[in-house]
Write an enzyme that holds these catalytic residues in place. Structure first.
Site, PDB file in Angstrom:
ATOM      1  N   TYR A 130     105.752  -6.912 -62.765  1.00 13.62           N
ATOM      2  CA  TYR A 130     106.092  -7.651 -63.980  1.00 13.62           C
ATOM      3  C   TYR A 130     107.598  -7.601 -64.249  1.00 13.62           C
ATOM      4  CZ  TYR A 130     106.250  -9.232 -68.755  1.00 13.62           C
ATOM      5  OH  TYR A 130     106.555  -9.935 -69.888  1.00 13.62           O
TER       6      TYR A 130
ATOM      7  N   TRP B 110     111.256 -10.194 -65.833  1.00 10.33           N
ATOM      8  CA  TRP B 110     111.895 -11.497 -66.035  1.00 10.33           C
ATOM      9  C   TRP B 110     112.646 -11.991 -64.810  1.00 10.33           C
ATOM     10  CZ3 TRP B 110     114.128 -14.384 -70.606  1.00 10.33           C
ATOM     11  CH2 TRP B 110     113.202 -14.471 -71.652  1.00 10.33           C
TER      12      TRP B 110
HETATM   13  N1  LIG Z   1     118.712 -11.188 -77.547  1.00 15.43           N
HETATM   14  C1  LIG Z   1     117.514 -11.112 -76.977  1.00 15.43           C
HETATM   15  N2  LIG Z   1     116.584 -12.060 -77.227  1.00 15.43           N
HETATM   16  C2  LIG Z   1     115.351 -11.988 -76.659  1.00 15.43           C
HETATM   17  C3  LIG Z   1     115.010 -10.935 -75.775  1.00 15.43           C
HETATM   18  C4  LIG Z   1     115.999  -9.937 -75.524  1.00 15.43           C
HETATM   19  O1  LIG Z   1     115.765  -8.963 -74.780  1.00 15.43           O
HETATM   20  N3  LIG Z   1     117.224 -10.065 -76.143  1.00 15.43           N
HETATM   21  N4  LIG Z   1     113.761 -10.872 -75.208  1.00 15.43           N
HETATM   22  C5  LIG Z   1     112.958 -12.095 -75.169  1.00 15.43           C
HETATM   23  C6  LIG Z   1     111.532 -11.775 -74.971  1.00 15.43           C
HETATM   24  S1  LIG Z   1     111.022 -11.231 -73.439  1.00 15.43           S
HETATM   25  C7  LIG Z   1     110.582 -11.942 -75.913  1.00 15.43           C
HETATM   26  S2  LIG Z   1     108.930 -11.660 -75.542  1.00 15.43           S
HETATM   27  C8  LIG Z   1     110.932 -12.389 -77.250  1.00 15.43           C
HETATM   28  C9  LIG Z   1     110.197 -11.570 -78.311  1.00 15.43           C
HETATM   29  O2  LIG Z   1     110.303 -12.159 -79.537  1.00 15.43           O
HETATM   30  P1  LIG Z   1     109.719 -11.409 -80.800  1.00 15.43           P
HETATM   31  O3  LIG Z   1     108.486 -10.706 -80.447  1.00 15.43           O
HETATM   32  O4  LIG Z   1     109.648 -12.419 -81.873  1.00 15.43           O
HETATM   33  O5  LIG Z   1     110.916 -10.376 -81.081  1.00 15.43           O
HETATM   34  P2  LIG Z   1     111.106  -9.022 -81.863  1.00 15.43           P
HETATM   35  O6  LIG Z   1     112.584  -8.847 -81.909  1.00 15.43           O
HETATM   36  O7  LIG Z   1     110.293  -7.931 -81.284  1.00 15.43           O
HETATM   37  O8  LIG Z   1     110.529  -9.285 -83.310  1.00 15.43           O
HETATM   38  C10 LIG Z   1     110.932 -10.363 -84.141  1.00 15.43           C
HETATM   39  C11 LIG Z   1     110.894  -9.937 -85.573  1.00 15.43           C
HETATM   40  O9  LIG Z   1     109.564  -9.718 -86.034  1.00 15.43           O
HETATM   41  C12 LIG Z   1     109.603  -8.781 -87.106  1.00 15.43           C
HETATM   42  N5  LIG Z   1     108.414  -7.957 -87.121  1.00 15.43           N
HETATM   43  C13 LIG Z   1     108.075  -6.976 -86.262  1.00 15.43           C
HETATM   44  N6  LIG Z   1     106.882  -6.441 -86.605  1.00 15.43           N
HETATM   45  C14 LIG Z   1     106.468  -7.093 -87.704  1.00 15.43           C
HETATM   46  C15 LIG Z   1     105.304  -7.016 -88.535  1.00 15.43           C
HETATM   47  O10 LIG Z   1     104.384  -6.220 -88.315  1.00 15.43           O
HETATM   48  N7  LIG Z   1     105.234  -7.876 -89.577  1.00 15.43           N
HETATM   49  C16 LIG Z   1     106.205  -8.775 -89.856  1.00 15.43           C
HETATM   50  N8  LIG Z   1     106.019  -9.589 -90.890  1.00 15.43           N
HETATM   51  N9  LIG Z   1     107.322  -8.872 -89.109  1.00 15.43           N
HETATM   52  C17 LIG Z   1     107.443  -8.058 -88.055  1.00 15.43           C
HETATM   53  C18 LIG Z   1     110.786  -7.903 -86.860  1.00 15.43           C
HETATM   54  O11 LIG Z   1     111.522  -7.689 -88.033  1.00 15.43           O
HETATM   55  C19 LIG Z   1     111.553  -8.590 -85.757  1.00 15.43           C
HETATM   56  O12 LIG Z   1     112.915  -8.734 -86.012  1.00 15.43           O
HETATM   57  O13 LIG Z   1     112.333 -12.274 -77.478  1.00 15.43           O
HETATM   58  C20 LIG Z   1     113.098 -12.906 -76.448  1.00 15.43           C
HETATM   59  N10 LIG Z   1     114.446 -12.981 -76.911  1.00 15.43           N
HETATM   60  N1  LIG Z   2     109.174  -0.786 -76.915  1.00 14.20           N
HETATM   61  C1  LIG Z   2     109.157  -2.051 -76.474  1.00 14.20           C
HETATM   62  N2  LIG Z   2     109.025  -2.282 -75.150  1.00 14.20           N
HETATM   63  C2  LIG Z   2     109.008  -3.551 -74.699  1.00 14.20           C
HETATM   64  C3  LIG Z   2     109.134  -4.642 -75.592  1.00 14.20           C
HETATM   65  C4  LIG Z   2     109.264  -4.379 -76.975  1.00 14.20           C
HETATM   66  O1  LIG Z   2     109.346  -5.297 -77.799  1.00 14.20           O
HETATM   67  N3  LIG Z   2     109.295  -3.064 -77.378  1.00 14.20           N
HETATM   68  N4  LIG Z   2     109.109  -5.924 -75.090  1.00 14.20           N
HETATM   69  C5  LIG Z   2     108.360  -6.123 -73.874  1.00 14.20           C
HETATM   70  C6  LIG Z   2     108.577  -7.470 -73.364  1.00 14.20           C
HETATM   71  S1  LIG Z   2     108.134  -8.744 -74.414  1.00 14.20           S
HETATM   72  C7  LIG Z   2     109.038  -7.720 -72.121  1.00 14.20           C
HETATM   73  S2  LIG Z   2     109.102  -9.348 -71.573  1.00 14.20           S
HETATM   74  C8  LIG Z   2     109.428  -6.633 -71.222  1.00 14.20           C
HETATM   75  C9  LIG Z   2     110.640  -6.986 -70.354  1.00 14.20           C
HETATM   76  O2  LIG Z   2     110.687  -6.149 -69.254  1.00 14.20           O
HETATM   77  P1  LIG Z   2     111.474  -6.576 -67.918  1.00 14.20           P
HETATM   78  O3  LIG Z   2     111.308  -8.021 -67.650  1.00 14.20           O
HETATM   79  O4  LIG Z   2     111.065  -5.620 -66.857  1.00 14.20           O
HETATM   80  O5  LIG Z   2     112.971  -6.298 -68.367  1.00 14.20           O
HETATM   81  P2  LIG Z   2     114.343  -6.731 -67.707  1.00 14.20           P
HETATM   82  O6  LIG Z   2     115.370  -5.789 -68.219  1.00 14.20           O
HETATM   83  O7  LIG Z   2     114.606  -8.174 -67.936  1.00 14.20           O
HETATM   84  O8  LIG Z   2     114.102  -6.429 -66.182  1.00 14.20           O
HETATM   85  C10 LIG Z   2     114.365  -7.315 -65.157  1.00 14.20           C
HETATM   86  C11 LIG Z   2     114.869  -6.539 -63.951  1.00 14.20           C
HETATM   87  O9  LIG Z   2     115.022  -7.448 -62.875  1.00 14.20           O
HETATM   88  C12 LIG Z   2     116.272  -7.190 -62.234  1.00 14.20           C
HETATM   89  N5  LIG Z   2     116.717  -8.433 -61.583  1.00 14.20           N
HETATM   90  C13 LIG Z   2     117.400  -9.469 -62.133  1.00 14.20           C
HETATM   91  N6  LIG Z   2     117.626 -10.426 -61.205  1.00 14.20           N
HETATM   92  C14 LIG Z   2     117.077  -9.984 -60.050  1.00 14.20           C
HETATM   93  C15 LIG Z   2     116.970 -10.541 -58.733  1.00 14.20           C
HETATM   94  O10 LIG Z   2     117.416 -11.644 -58.442  1.00 14.20           O
HETATM   95  N7  LIG Z   2     116.307  -9.797 -57.800  1.00 14.20           N
HETATM   96  C16 LIG Z   2     115.788  -8.574 -58.080  1.00 14.20           C
HETATM   97  N8  LIG Z   2     115.160  -7.924 -57.098  1.00 14.20           N
HETATM   98  N9  LIG Z   2     115.879  -8.036 -59.305  1.00 14.20           N
HETATM   99  C17 LIG Z   2     116.497  -8.741 -60.281  1.00 14.20           C
HETATM  100  C18 LIG Z   2     117.186  -6.724 -63.341  1.00 14.20           C
HETATM  101  O11 LIG Z   2     118.267  -6.007 -62.834  1.00 14.20           O
HETATM  102  C19 LIG Z   2     116.218  -5.886 -64.193  1.00 14.20           C
HETATM  103  O12 LIG Z   2     116.204  -4.548 -63.770  1.00 14.20           O
HETATM  104  O13 LIG Z   2     109.695  -5.455 -71.964  1.00 14.20           O
HETATM  105  C20 LIG Z   2     108.613  -5.087 -72.789  1.00 14.20           C
HETATM  106  N10 LIG Z   2     108.860  -3.777 -73.356  1.00 14.20           N
HETATM  107 MO   LIG Z   3     108.798 -10.752 -73.389  1.00 12.35          MO
END
Ligand SMILES: Nc1nc2c(c(=O)[nH]1)N[C@H]1C(S)=C(S)[C@@H](COP(=O)(O)OP(=O)(O)OC[C@H]3O[C@@H](n4cnc5c(=O)[nH]c(N)nc54)[C@H](O)[C@@H]3O)O[C@H]1N2
Ligand SMILES: Nc1nc2c(c(=O)[nH]1)N[C@H]1C(S)=C(S)[C@@H](COP(=O)(O)OP(=O)(O)OC[C@H]3O[C@@H](n4cnc5c(=O)[nH]c(N)nc54)[C@H](O)[C@@H]3O)O[C@H]1N2
Ligand SMILES: [Mo]
Length: 763
Positions: free
Chosen positions: A104, A106
């Protein structure tokens, strides 16, 4: 001018002496991400993996310990021979299901060199693998929504556009707001960040926003926005109380409920308290949610007065019982009766990524088609540790029982489980089980450090690719800009060399080099676009120009056809209607996810008072300063650190009560682990709630040792590795209680991005 793209947007790389010195925003992007400033520091970071490396005790067969033993750098031939040998013996002795290729993550924005896809394609050619199902992002909703509304479109982007909202929506009730920080990102890249501007347009047009949220800053600072501070995890109680108020005041749309839904009578009995003796009144919800009853009544009145849209961020379902707030939102919107009208009804994920609320492309974008996995074992991503720890064990998922495979070899490319998985101490334990762990990485990430064989992968800037997303109007040519450092190769090149050793090179490459593979992807998408009346230029023209913008017509509002004629355009649910009561889910008999939306308090949340040791509800949102763990060594993330650690946002009163000042190092702990962070104080976070963003590179004081204190502020040493429910097996990272205290003083700041130890040869 050269062009490139990334999950954080398209840009023009400026190169001097073979190095990127600046990533300047693409001219078509009206709201580029500040994260572009982190590009050069990441691509040219000192912690790039430059040569294949093997853990010394794995190499000499003495066992040793992952994360502890030094690495030995070896030639490509040696590394590839070792991996081919390990794959051969795994297949021969234990079969395909013993190889975990779920991987898993990105990966990168380029759709050809998407590392996880290439790994899955490669392992499908060599005999198959155990794959993964679902995701951490919206996995709970993706499983639940088909039971309720027939498909998962309302969480993946089939929602009212920002333009529709600006034109039609009077009241926008947002659970979790729409955080601008998260709109920076789109998997597959974006040529034009449009969401923040769309939100601003709606506010200028007079849409009134109600931001129900433990955090104020997830919606713009604008007179049209009302912040309703609410306890995280309590939303379902609030929504049920809104429905109670609408029902008892005669404000529900009986005609819509009758024509377009099933199960209202059953849900109504529950909400009125006739099935459990507890009417779900606003007064009942007040102590649960922290929102005054009068406030709840006022919100209900506003919702029934004009066009209303109810939304929730993905974060709400990343919590214990994460199904319930989503199902309840759909029930509330059903009672309001505006589903299928422009700017009305419900929609999920606004602000969760860039493209939610933009027009969706109804036809294919360039993507690489991986071969079908000949092995049918797939395990929900969130069950990673349990799968490794309990081979042969059974688990329940989506109405059926399954068995965990016996994993002997783990192959990861494009993800970072030692940032992303919940309960990293448990993962450290589980990670000891497999015999061989292979990782491809551009950087020495925590996961690379925990591998047996690490292969140096290129970044996107060191190869040609195409960026595309179904929610973005641009296709962008990602052109090779700089040379790879050391001996780094693209994942595709690495797998091609391995495929040759295993006799499946033709199957893996189809005889295509990168340019031919890109052209094939592009031509397939061009064909699909043409069928929908969108001519794309030929490949040469596109590649030469560097980008293409689609002009998309407005789609009808989601559910419009269904609303008009539910008999002729039924939903793909058993009844063809919106299911406020699901007989199918009822039949599964899952007490933690019963037949209709219910209020079920989480085991860990700030409303639970039985464990006084851990009074703070820790949320781990997405970081504003990077993409998960990616770009952590870039300028934006580095500058955001406090006292050399990830910043934790504490409510100012909570901090004062603990003698914590801004800039202090704090210790955060619970029964699962402990970490350090740098304190920042805020009035805009509800008392009893703290925010520690995900993605700080996992840096345990003693690597490879479960329970060792983490030093850099990775929240996943504190999160719980339990699923939302047996129905959806989603992650529950937002349901966590901790305690925070000042100090300890004098600890040296960690160096999360240091290189591992190398040795000349096996000991
Ligand atoms: N800059 C940046 N942007 C990202 C990412 C990143 O790593 N960096 N990751 C991307 C990814 S993989 C994903 S999946 C999305 C995730 O997108 P989201 O899941 O929407 O992101 P979060 O920042 O976890 O939460 C959004 C807001 O929901 C509110 N929240 C949390 N829990 C609760 C709750 O129980 N009730 C209510 N009412 N509000 C709550 C929090 O205040 C939080 O700021 O973001 C994407 N965008
Ligand atoms: N506590 C907590 N944990 C969370 C979340 C949260 O809200 N709270 N959010 C969750 C969510 S929504 C998500 S999506 C996950 C995200 O979890 P990940 O998708 O595992 O997070 P990334 O840091 O984007 O990891 C991508 C990795 O791929 C590597 N990479 C980038 N490009 C390449 C390439 O071309 N080749 C190879 N081989 N590697 C590459 C990067 O260096 C990095 O280490 O985290 C989850 N974990
Ligand atoms: Mo995500």
């Amino acid at each position: 001018m050269s062009i490139h793209s990334s999950h954080w947007g398209a840009f023009h790389p400026r190169v001097e002496d073979g190095r990127i010195v600046e990533a300047s925003p693409f001219a078509g992007d009206r709201d580029p991400s500040p994260l572009l400033r982190s590009v050069q520091g990441s691509v040219h970071a000192t912690n790039r993996v430059t040569r294949p490396a093997v853990r010394s005790s794995w190499l000499d067969g003495t066992g040793g310990r992952r994360g502890v033993d030094p690495f030995v750098e070896v030639s490509w031939d040696t590394a590839l021979d070792l991996i081919a040998g390990a794959l051969r013996s795994s297949y021969a002795q234990h079969g395909a299901s013993a190889i975990y290729g779920g991987s898993y993550g990105w990966s990168s924005a380029g759709r050809l060199h998407h590392a996880k896809t290439q790994l899955n394609h490669f392992l499908a050619c060599t005999g198959g693998y155990t794959g993964c199902l679902s995701n951490y992002s919206y996995g709970t909703a993706e499983r639940l929504l088909p039971y309720v509304v027939g498909d998962a479109g309302s969480v993946t982007g089939a929602v009212a556009t920002w333009d529709e909202i600006a034109e039609h929506t009077d009241t926008l009730l947002m659970f979790g707001g729409a955080p601008a920080k998260n709109m920076q990102l789109e998997p597959g890249g974006t040529g034009d960040h449009a969401s923040r501007l769309g939100f601003d347009r709606a506010l200028s047009a007079g849409t009134q926003v109600i931001n129900v949220n433990p955090v104020r800053s997830d919606a713009p600072d604008h007179p049209g926005v009302t912040w309703i501070p609410a306890r995280p995890g309590g939303d379902t109680a609030l929504i049920l109380a809104l429905i109670h108020h609408l029902e008892t005041r005669g404000l529900v749309d009986g005609d819509f409920l009758q024509r377009c839904t099933v199960g209202w009578e059953r849900l109504r009995e529950y909400i009125l308290g006739r099935t459990d003796g507890t009417p779900k009144t606003p007064a009942w919800a007040e102590p649960i949610t922290g929102v005054p009853a009068a406030r709840i009544e006022e919100i209900a009145r506003r919702l029934s007065d004009g066009r209303s849209l109810v939304t929730a961020t993905w974060a709400l379902q990343r919590a214990e019982h994460g199904e319930q707030p989503y199902w309840a939102v759909i029930a509330l919107a059903s009672c309001l009766g505006q589903i299928g009208l422009p700017g009305g009804g419900f929609g999920f994920g606004y602000g969760s990524v860039s493209g939610i609320g933009s027009a969706r492309r109804p036809f294919g974008t360039p993507s690489f088609r991986a071969r079908k996995n000949p092995c049918d074992v797939r395990v929900p991503v969130t069950r990673l540790s349990d799968m490794l720890l309990d081979p042969g064990g059974t688990y329940e998922f989506d109405g059926a029982q399954h068995r965990y495979p016996d994993i002997r070899m783990v192959y990861w490319a494009g993800g970072n489980p030692f940032h992303h998985h919940q309960d990293l101490n448990k993962l450290t334990e589980a990670w000891r089980r497999p015999e061989t762990i292979v990782v491809h990485e551009p950087w020495w990430t925590p996961t690379a450090r925990m591998a047996d064989i690490v292969l140096p992968a290129t970044t996107t800037l060191e190869r040609d690719d195409i960026a595309a997303s179904s929610k973005d109007p641009y296709l962008v040519a990602m052109k090779r800009t700089v040379d790879p450092p050391g001996e780094a190769r693209s994942d595709r090149e690495i797998f091609a060399a391995l495929a040759a050793r295993l006799g499946v090179e033709q199957e893996y490459t189809d005889g295509d080099d990168d340019q031919q593979a890109l052209r094939a992807m592009y031509e397939r998408a061009r064909e699909s676009a043409r069928e929908h009346g969108h001519p794309l230029p030929d490949f040469e023209t596109f590649w030469e120009r560097g980008h293409h913008r689609y002009e998309l017509p407005d789609a009808p509002p989601p559910f419009a056809g269904f609303r008009r004629a539910p008999e002729e355009e039924p939903l793909a649910t058993p009844s063809g209607r919106i299911e406020l009561f699901s007989e199918t889910i009822d039949r599964y008999g899952y007490a933690e996810c019963p037949e209709h939306p219910v209020w079920l308090p989480a085991e860990e949340w700030s409303g639970a008072s039985d464990d006084a040791r851990f009074p703070i509800h820790l949320l781990s949102p997405q970081p504003s300063s990077r993409l998960h763990s990616q770009l952590d060594m870039g300028a934006v993330s580095t500058e955001s650190k406090v006292a050399g650690r990830e910043p934790i946002v504490l409510n100012a009163d909570d901090a004062a009560a603990r003698g914590i000042s801004a800039g202090d190092v704090v210790r955060i702990w619970n029964d699962r682990g402990e970490t350090r962070a740098g304190a920042t104080l805020s009035e805009e976070v509800l008392a009893g709630v703290a925010l520690l963003a995900t993605g700080a590179w996992f840096t345990p004081a003693e690597p490879g040792t479960p329970g060792s204190p983490e030093q850099h502020g990775n929240p996943n040493v504190l999160t719980r590795d339990v699923p939302t429910s047996r129905l959806t097996q989603g992650p529950t990272a937002q349901s966590v209680l901790v305690e925070v205290e000042a100090g300890p003083a004098g600890e040296e700041a960690p160096d999360p991005h240091r290189l591992p130890e190398f040795t000349a040869g096996p000991a």
